[in-house]
Design a protein around this motif. Sequence first.
Motif, short mmCIF file in Angstrom:
data_model
loop_
_atom_site.label_atom_id
_atom_site.label_comp_id
_atom_site.label_asym_id
_atom_site.label_seq_id
_atom_site.Cartn_x
_atom_site.Cartn_y
_atom_site.Cartn_z
N ARG A 202 0.83 -1.21 0.00
CA ARG A 202 0.00 0.00 0.00
C ARG A 202 0.86 1.27 0.00
NH1 ARG A 202 -5.11 2.40 -0.74
NH2 ARG A 202 -5.09 4.33 0.44
N TYR A 203 0.49 2.21 -0.90
CA TYR A 203 1.11 3.52 -0.91
C TYR A 203 0.41 4.42 0.11
CZ TYR A 203 3.41 2.40 -5.38
OH TYR A 203 4.18 1.83 -6.37
N SER A 204 1.17 5.29 0.74
CA SER A 204 0.59 6.16 1.76
C SER A 204 -0.40 7.17 1.18
CB SER A 204 1.69 6.89 2.53
OG SER A 204 2.45 7.71 1.66
N ASP A 205 -0.23 7.54 -0.12
CA ASP A 205 -1.11 8.54 -0.72
C ASP A 205 -2.18 7.91 -1.61
OD1 ASP A 205 0.66 7.69 -2.63
OD2 ASP A 205 1.06 9.70 -3.44
N GLY A 206 -2.31 6.56 -1.58
CA GLY A 206 -3.39 5.93 -2.31
C GLY A 206 -2.93 4.83 -3.24
N GLY A 207 -3.68 3.73 -3.26
CA GLY A 207 -3.37 2.63 -4.16
C GLY A 207 -2.34 1.67 -3.59
N ALA A 208 -2.08 0.61 -4.35
CA ALA A 208 -1.17 -0.45 -3.89
C ALA A 208 -0.45 -1.06 -5.07
CB ALA A 208 -1.96 -1.52 -3.13
N ASP A 209 0.56 -1.89 -4.77
CA ASP A 209 1.30 -2.58 -5.82
C ASP A 209 0.42 -3.56 -6.59
OD1 ASP A 209 3.83 -1.43 -5.65
OD2 ASP A 209 4.48 -2.79 -4.06
N ASN A 210 -0.52 -4.19 -5.89
CA ASN A 210 -1.37 -5.18 -6.56
C ASN A 210 -2.54 -5.55 -5.66
OD1 ASN A 210 -2.26 -6.87 -8.57
ND2 ASN A 210 -0.57 -8.34 -8.42
N ILE A 211 -3.44 -6.37 -6.20
CA ILE A 211 -4.51 -6.98 -5.41
C ILE A 211 -4.15 -8.44 -5.17
CG2 ILE A 211 -6.92 -7.74 -5.44
CD1 ILE A 211 -7.59 -5.19 -6.96
N VAL A 242 -3.17 0.01 -8.05
CA VAL A 242 -4.54 -0.45 -8.03
C VAL A 242 -5.08 -0.32 -6.60
CG1 VAL A 242 -4.00 -2.88 -7.57
CG2 VAL A 242 -6.11 -2.30 -8.80
N SER A 243 -6.37 -0.15 -6.48
CA SER A 243 -6.94 0.06 -5.15
C SER A 243 -8.33 -0.56 -5.07
CB SER A 243 -7.01 1.56 -4.84
OG SER A 243 -7.41 1.78 -3.50
N ASP A 244 -8.96 -0.45 -3.91
CA ASP A 244 -10.38 -0.78 -3.67
C ASP A 244 -10.78 -2.16 -4.17
OD1 ASP A 244 -10.35 1.76 -2.70
OD2 ASP A 244 -11.46 2.66 -4.35
N PRO A 245 -10.17 -3.23 -3.69
CA PRO A 245 -10.55 -4.57 -4.15
C PRO A 245 -11.96 -4.94 -3.71
CG PRO A 245 -9.08 -4.71 -2.27
CD PRO A 245 -9.12 -3.27 -2.66
N SER A 246 -12.64 -5.71 -4.56
CA SER A 246 -13.98 -6.20 -4.26
C SER A 246 -14.13 -7.60 -4.84
CB SER A 246 -15.04 -5.26 -4.84
OG SER A 246 -16.34 -5.73 -4.53
N ALA A 247 -14.79 -8.51 -4.11
CA ALA A 247 -14.95 -9.90 -4.54
C ALA A 247 -16.43 -10.24 -4.65
CB ALA A 247 -14.27 -10.85 -3.56
N ALA A 248 -16.77 -11.10 -5.63
CA ALA A 248 -18.16 -11.51 -5.83
C ALA A 248 -18.17 -12.88 -6.51
CB ALA A 248 -18.92 -10.48 -6.66
N TYR A 249 -19.37 -13.48 -6.57
CA TYR A 249 -19.54 -14.76 -7.25
C TYR A 249 -20.74 -14.69 -8.17
CZ TYR A 249 -20.08 -19.76 -8.10
OH TYR A 249 -20.19 -20.99 -8.70
N ASP A 250 -20.56 -15.13 -9.41
CA ASP A 250 -21.63 -15.18 -10.42
C ASP A 250 -22.13 -16.62 -10.47
OD1 ASP A 250 -23.22 -15.28 -12.64
OD2 ASP A 250 -21.71 -14.53 -14.05
N ALA A 251 -23.25 -16.90 -9.79
CA ALA A 251 -23.75 -18.27 -9.69
C ALA A 251 -24.24 -18.79 -11.05
CB ALA A 251 -24.88 -18.33 -8.66
N LYS A 252 -24.79 -17.93 -11.88
CA LYS A 252 -25.32 -18.37 -13.17
C LYS A 252 -24.21 -18.95 -14.04
CE LYS A 252 -28.00 -16.80 -17.16
NZ LYS A 252 -28.77 -15.67 -17.75
N HIS A 253 -23.05 -18.35 -14.01
CA HIS A 253 -21.94 -18.79 -14.85
C HIS A 253 -20.85 -19.52 -14.07
CE1 HIS A 253 -23.75 -15.26 -16.94
NE2 HIS A 253 -23.67 -16.08 -17.98
N GLY A 254 -21.05 -19.70 -12.76
CA GLY A 254 -20.06 -20.41 -11.95
C GLY A 254 -18.71 -19.73 -11.96
N THR A 255 -18.71 -18.40 -11.81
CA THR A 255 -17.47 -17.63 -11.97
C THR A 255 -17.26 -16.70 -10.78
OG1 THR A 255 -17.68 -17.70 -14.39
CG2 THR A 255 -16.23 -16.01 -13.46
#
Length: 312
Positions: A202-211, A242-255
């Motif tokens: 994480r950068y102190s002024d926003g964002g990160a190296d990766n998710i 990159v910043s603000d990671p979010s995770a989800a699941y798409d049940a219709k497509h199994g993804t």
Amino acid sequence: MTIGRRLLLRLAGPAALGITVVAVVHGTFTLPIRLTLLLCWWGSWGLAVIQVAATLALLERNLPGRPENSSARPSGFYVTCPDTVTYDWATATLKDNTGGTTSTPLDKTCTNGAGWKQITAAVTAGRSYTLTLSSHDDNYAGDATYTLYDDVTLSGSTPPPPGLTQISSDPYSTASTQHTTAAAPDTFAWSNTMVAATQVGRYSDGGADNIGWATSADSGTTWQQGFLPGITTAASGQRARVSDPSAAYDAKHGTWLASGLFIDSAVNGRGVPSSRSADGLTWSNPVIAARNNSASYDKEWIACDNTASSPH
């Protein structure tokens, strides 16, 4: 005359309830007591005190000649019943207030000179119990019945809470970022699979190296971890951060889906990437869900409508 009062116990861990019990005091005087639950009755029997071991303190008055004052006295219950169980008795019941059931660890008992006895009853962690100790006498002259109860104790141990499990670590070494904490985590679970996404480096002024991602296929018992490919320059991508990671699941497509927020070197939001995975373990390069349109994006979030009636 029936003598009985109730003692309420709340259990935090597995234990066995040992019903032992305290002293009957004869005569009229004040018994010094501190933080003690009292079971009282009046007449020639005087005052009885129930002690909860390790919780309540009793300052006992020594009365010579009584069996409860013997230095060799074991804990338990001591019945003096010169009558028969038809008329006089001692009993102990244990009510499971949570489950609504009642057991009788000590059924009606009338003995004389049998000495101290012990009884136990099993209890279940996290439940509330009411323990009722009783001594019954028909008040017939010449055969007074009384019961000594010495100590009510809980034995057994409460298992310690599970320790923390580290599910991710930071492999990056950018000098201007912080590498001791995974920031801004998001998680989603479907069936037995759980996926977490976090900022790493994480950068102190926003964002990160990766998710980074961490996935469990057995309801959190074991975990595997990795990092989304193709997003930042630290992971063979094009964006600085990159910043603000979010995770989800798409049940219709199994993804499984993991999204983030592109950030450029001037710390401006520059688009929303979304990566896909069939198992939460192998992830694709990102698909651009929202491109840079000169707006400074912030706080993106991803979700799927998985209800059976969803038109999507």
